[in-house]
Structure formats: C-alpha cells, structure tokens
Design an enzyme around this catalytic site. Structure first.
Site, short mmCIF file in Angstrom:
data_model
loop_
_atom_site.label_atom_id
_atom_site.label_comp_id
_atom_site.label_asym_id
_atom_site.label_seq_id
_atom_site.Cartn_x
_atom_site.Cartn_y
_atom_site.Cartn_z
N ARG A 70 0.74 -1.30 0.04
CA ARG A 70 0.02 -0.05 -0.02
C ARG A 70 1.08 0.98 0.13
O ARG A 70 2.13 1.17 0.57
CB ARG A 70 -1.08 -0.15 1.26
CG ARG A 70 -0.33 -0.10 2.62
CD ARG A 70 -1.39 -0.17 3.68
NE ARG A 70 -0.82 0.11 5.05
CZ ARG A 70 -0.88 -0.75 5.93
NH1 ARG A 70 -0.95 -2.16 5.66
NH2 ARG A 70 -0.50 -0.55 7.15
N GLN A 87 0.66 5.87 -0.05
CA GLN A 87 -0.29 6.80 0.68
C GLN A 87 -0.37 7.99 -0.28
O GLN A 87 0.15 7.94 -1.59
CB GLN A 87 0.73 7.14 1.98
CG GLN A 87 0.31 6.63 3.25
CD GLN A 87 0.80 7.39 4.48
OE1 GLN A 87 2.07 7.87 4.41
NE2 GLN A 87 0.41 7.21 5.55
N GLY A 145 -4.25 7.55 4.21
CA GLY A 145 -3.76 8.37 5.16
C GLY A 145 -4.86 8.73 6.50
O GLY A 145 -4.35 9.27 7.51
N ASP A 173 -6.74 6.86 8.66
CA ASP A 173 -7.08 5.66 9.16
C ASP A 173 -7.34 5.77 10.74
O ASP A 173 -6.64 6.19 11.41
CB ASP A 173 -6.06 4.53 8.95
CG ASP A 173 -4.67 5.16 9.26
OD1 ASP A 173 -4.40 6.36 9.05
OD2 ASP A 173 -3.61 4.07 9.40
N GLU A 216 0.64 14.60 17.16
CA GLU A 216 0.49 14.42 15.85
C GLU A 216 -1.03 14.93 15.67
O GLU A 216 -1.08 15.39 14.18
CB GLU A 216 0.27 12.88 15.99
CG GLU A 216 -0.43 12.19 14.67
CD GLU A 216 -0.80 10.80 14.94
OE1 GLU A 216 -0.92 9.95 14.12
OE2 GLU A 216 -1.31 10.50 16.38
#
Length: 626
Positions: free
Chosen positions: A234, A236, A333, A335, A532
């Site tokens: 996968r 991004q 991105g 998730d 974050e």
C-alpha cells in the site's frame, strides 16, 4: 437514463447500473476475489503465518506495532525452526509468559536498526527566524528547529548487509521520522517535514530523503505507506512530486531532477495503472483515482485489532475483503474515518462498514492533477516535447473529470463520489476545497468558485472551533473524525484559500493560521511537546480516539507551524487575540485583546465579520451584473 460507472478490475470492465446498486458490491467483490490475494509481504515472520498470529494475539505489548518492528537475532529460517520447536515443547498452547520469553530470546528490541546521527546541515539559527517579529513565536520556531535533530534517524550498515533480519526497508540516506511509535519514514508525512527542513536550510537532508524515495520507486515500483516491509502493498497520498517541487523552488537542483525524472514518472504511472477507475456520468466516461489495497490478512502492525474486528464476518472471503478495506483506508492516510463508511448510501456505521475502495476522493485526484501539471513543466524544462503533450493531456482530462464528477454547484464545493450508490457524498471535509490549492478548476471563473466555497465554509461553521478546523463533523470515535484537527488538513485549507488571491479568502486563511499557531504554541508551552493531532474544540488541546495513544514529535506538525510562521510571522502574535483589521501588506496590524470570558463574543464577531464580507461580495457581484 440512469447514470452509471464502469469499474476496471484487472483486464475486465464491469458496467454497474446505479438502479441496481445492491448488485454492484457483489460484482466488484467477486472480481476482486477471482485471484488469490497476496500477503502484505513475503516474510513468514513479519507479515503472515503462525508465528505472527501467535505472538500478536498474545498481547505481549500494548501496541501491536512493537513486535513487527523488532529485529531477528538469527536468520528467518532459524527463527521459524525455533518457533516450531517452541510450540511443540508447549503442545501448541504456550502461555503468554512463555511467548514473551520466546520473543525476548529470539528478537532484539524495536529501534535496533538505528545508530546515532547528528545532521551536518543543521544550523542553530536559520534565516526564516528573523522574519518572525513576536519574540515568543520566534523562540517557539527555534525550538521546533531543534527537534529535527531528535527526529533524525540513520540506519546501521547491518541493515544493508543483513536486510532479512529486519522489517525496516533499507534506504541509503538518513531520514526524519514523524515521532512516537512511528520509528520509520512515512510517505505523505514527509511533504510537511520537507517543508520544515527547507526552512531550516537542511538541503542535504532533504536531497537524501528524496533520493531515498526515488530509490524505492526504482526497487518496488511505488513509494510504500512507510519504511517497513509490511507496508509494501500500500502507498499513501502521492506527495513525492510536490516534495520535489518544494525542493527545486529553493535549491534549483535541476541536475537531480534530470537524473530522477523518469522515476517520478514511474510513480505517476503506478497510480494510473493500479489506482484508477472509469466512471460514467451523463453518458460520458471519465477516469479518476481511488485508493485500492489488495493484500490478504490483517495489517501486521495492528494484527490483533484487525483480527478481532474481522470476526463479525462469516466467511474467509468476507474477512479478506474487510482486511483490504482496512489497508486501503490506511493507504488514504485517514485511518480511520467515517469518510470511508458506506451504510445504506450514508457515512454512518463503524469499521465493518469501511468501503474506501469504492469512494473517489477529492484530495487524491486534486494531487494527481497537480502531479501531471508538474511533470509537464519538468519535461518542458528538459526539452521532452512528446512527454509535455502527454502530461498536459492527462492534466486536462483530470480537470474535466473532477469538474464533472466531483464538483457540486449547489453545495459550493467538490465532494467525494460513491461508486456503489452512484452519488456525491455531501459531508464536510476540509479536503472538499483542495482543488483551489492545485488550481484544478476553471481559473477564468475563479471569483464564482471562491464565492461559493466561502459560503460553504461559513455554512459549516468552521470558525466555531477554537482549536482548528475539525476533520469531519461526525462523532464516530475514530481519530480522523470530530473533534480531531490534523495539521495537514489545516495546511490544505489555508493554502487553498490563500492561493485564490481573493481578499476575503486570504483573510480567512490568515485567521485559521493564527488560531492554529496559537493552539500549537499553547500546547507546547504547557507540555513541551508537539502532537500528531489536536482537539478542534479547545485551544491547546491534543487529539484522541483511534487505535493508539496520541503521538509526540511530531514531524508534520512542526513543518506546518514553521511554514505558517514563515508566511505570517510579521503579523502573528502568541497571545490569544482576535484580529480587528488585516491587510495584505507586511505592516503589523492592530489587534484587540480578548479575555477568556470574551472568547465566545470574539468568535461571534468573527463569524459576523465573515458573513458581512460574503454579503458585501455578493452585492458587488450583483451590481456589476446589473
């Protein structure tokens, strides 16, 4: 005539009639199931098999990612032989304590792949700091500049020599990682990290990171989600070409571009070949992109969580389709988010209703359009006229498709498209205005688009949140939903509005920037940490929800703040103030200071001010029309 979409699956085209959407899912899933799905990678230690299942289901560590980031002490075949003997000794039913001892005896701790690294190109006082007039914010930016040294990672040469012992993917140059549990590079995070590093004048580090990325394209065919082998099925959001563009703007290193342009084109081709879908709207076929991961089994880094939630499905085929949806959402991105839920044609439900593969995202397609435009420009510089024509044609086709399929004139924004139910998804996401950033719309009608987008943002009350723009308006408990506010999404909205050259849009961009900078500054002052994600409902609050605790560091958070301080540093102040006047010149503007008790009054005044701007703008337009 009912509108329909044509979904490409392998070498076949499947025509999906919108009047029979209940058949669409069945047909598409059957197409996906025709070929046996590969595992996330070929490792029987890190990606599949009994060893992985046994250790991850034992819950030795709070975070499933911990185990799959460990280094094997012996080669994989010996490790697997030791595991089989271990299971035989304990009659296939070892206790949690016994499994923990086996892991400690067989693996080195996570992080064993790195050695100390002090970047040679780091400087104590990069020039952009002098453009920040507020002392507190200048000190804040200076400390963020210092965090790069803490987030830098250089791989030991043993990773290159004994790559089979590690889950990390070897790259030759040092990297800057996001932070916290994210011990390796991540693809789209790196765009904002690169933005910050360029302001920090760390040009050699950026060049090394870009060289790492193109080496992965050369080796794997695309850039994986992150720097681990369990991410190699996968990707991004494709931000490599925009990263290169930022690097070239500062360094003019066109020799690097000339040497690596074919690899930028190779990554673009990956998305064209593996992530596109044909959609028919009003009798016209368009091609757009979606996320679409196709490996079997749970995500190795979230193995137990995925395995347990999959038990609500009955068959192995249903479970594997669910696992693919989880990994496709990770590729996006986001998730996870209600953005990817489809339940009865809505965004309701939970993780078992993930249908990311059947949603055409505004942001992904806007980025692909920009990539095509940039590749045309790069080939123009290199004199490759045939390729210039190819990428210009691609860009023009993409713009037409985005306009026809994703733009909603009554809503006043671009909307994701649900190919199962053949409908636009009218839910608020900051990415719904991203084409303003990539110029993926009819520039001749800019004023019309901007006016509608501003009304759309006002209708969704984005400025009622003190801590930033929320990711969605849905309260799902997922981390990419309300009330979390994510740095890249703030950046997208700010840059989209600022690029319009409209004074009201630019004023709103500034006010969003001011609010975001102050929230980050307040959180940093109180915790000495960058997070974050943040809490949109309160200034200075960090985000929550999702599968893991909020992470510190943090690469993209630092990069976004540094970029905003560089852009608006001559006006921004650290105190909690509401701007009374704002002009586009560089002179610091007067402000009105609010006490804590006046916060809501200030918000109301701000909303009214914006609304007045919208009304005045519309009146001017009407007068001009008359």
């Amino acid at each position: 005539m009912a509108s329909s979409c044509s979904i490409r699956c392998g070498s076949r085209n499947i025509l999906v009639n919108a009047a029979a959407t209940f058949l669409a899912l069945l047909v598409v899933l059957r197409c996906f199931a025709n070929a046996e799905k590969p595992s996330p990678c070929q490792s029987d230690v890190y990606c599949r098999g009994e060893l992985l299942h046994t250790i991850q289901m034992a819950s030795i560590y709070k975070d499933s990612k911990t185990f799959v980031d460990m280094k094997m002490k012996r080669p994989p075949d010996e490790t697997l032989k030791s595991f089989r003997e271990f299971m035989e000794r304990h009659e296939q039913m070892p206790t949690r304590y016994q499994i923990e001892r086996f892991v400690n005896d067989t693996f080195d701790p996570e992080g064993s792949e790195f050695e100390d690294w002090d970047p040679d190109d780091w400087t104590f006082r990069p020039k952009f700091l002098s453009r920040i007039l507020d002392d507190d914010l200048r000190n804040f930016a200076s400390e963020l500049n210092g965090i790069w040294k803490m987030l830098g990672r250089k791989m030991k040469d043993d990773v290159r020599v004994n790559e089979e012992l590690y889950s990390i993917i070897y790259v030759p140059h040092p990297v800057i990682v996001p932070g916290g549990r994210f011990r390796e590079f991540y693809y789209w995070d790196s765009y904002w990290i690169v933005k910050g590093l360029l302001l920090s004048e760390m040009y050699t580090t950026v060049k090394g990171m870009l060289t790492n990325f193109v080496s992965l394209v050369d080796k794997i065919g695309f850039i994986p989600n992150g720097g681990r082998i369990y991410y190699t099925m996968r990707s991004q959001p494709p931000m490599l070409i925009p990263m290169v563009d930022e690097y070239l703007k500062i360094t003019h290193d066109y020799e690097w571009l000339e040497n690596n342009l074919y690899l930028l084109e190779k990554e673009f081709d990956f998305w064209m070949t593996n992530r596109t879908v044909e959609i028919e709207v009003d009798g016209v076929n368009y091609v757009l992109a979606r996320y679409n991961e196709q490996s079997s089994g749970p995500r190795p880094e979230s193995y137990k969580e995925d395995y347990l939630t999959s038990q609500s499905f009955r068959t192995n085929e249903e479970k594997d389709n669910y696992y693919s949806e989880l990994k496709t959402a990770a590729e996006s991105g986001w998730d996870f988010s209600s953005r990817w839920f489809i339940l009865d044609g809505t965004n309701k439900g939970n993780l078992t209703n993930l249908k990311t593969r059947y949603i055409i995202p505004v942001d992904l397609n806007s980025i692909i359009y920009r990539n095509a435009v940039l590749l045309a420009q790069y080939n123009q510089r290199m004199g490759n006229e045939s390729k210039v024509a190819y990428y210009q044609k691609r860009a023009a086709e993409w713009k037409r498709a985005i306009q026809a399929v994703l733009w909603h004139d009554e809503v006043g924004a671009w909307l994701d498209y649900d190919i199962l139910n053949d409908i636009k998804r009218d839910y608020f996401y900051p990415t719904n205005i991203l084409p303003l950033w990539t110029d993926c719309y009819d520039i001749a009608k800019r004023e019309e688009y901007v006016s509608k987008v501003l009304k759309y943002l006002e209708k969704n009350k984005i400025m009622l949140n003190l801590g930033g723009i929320p990711t969605t308006l849905e309260h799902s408990g997922e981390q990419w939903d309300y009330p979390n506010a994510w740095p890249p999404l703030q950046y997208f909205v700010i840059m989209a509005l600022n690029k319009t050259e409209d004074p009201w849009a630019q004023r709103l961009a500034y006010e969003i920037s001011e609010r975001w900078v102050r929230s980050n500054y307040k959180a940093y002052n109180e915790t000495h940490s960058m997070f974050e994600k943040y809490d949109a409902t309160v200034s200075g609050g960090h985000g929550g929800g999702g599968e893991y605790e909020v992470q510190l560091g943090f690469g993209w958070s630092n990069g976004v703040i540094m970029d905003l301080l560089n852009r608006y540093g001559d006006k921004l102040t650290a105190e909690d103030r509401f701007v009374a006047t704002f002009h586009s010149n560089s002179t610091p503007q007067p402000v009105v200071v609010s006490t804590a008790g006046q916060v809501m009054t200030g918000i109301l005044a701000l909303v009214i001010s914006l609304a007045a701007g919208f009304i005045g703008k519309m009146r001017c337009a009407n007068n001009a029309a008359q």
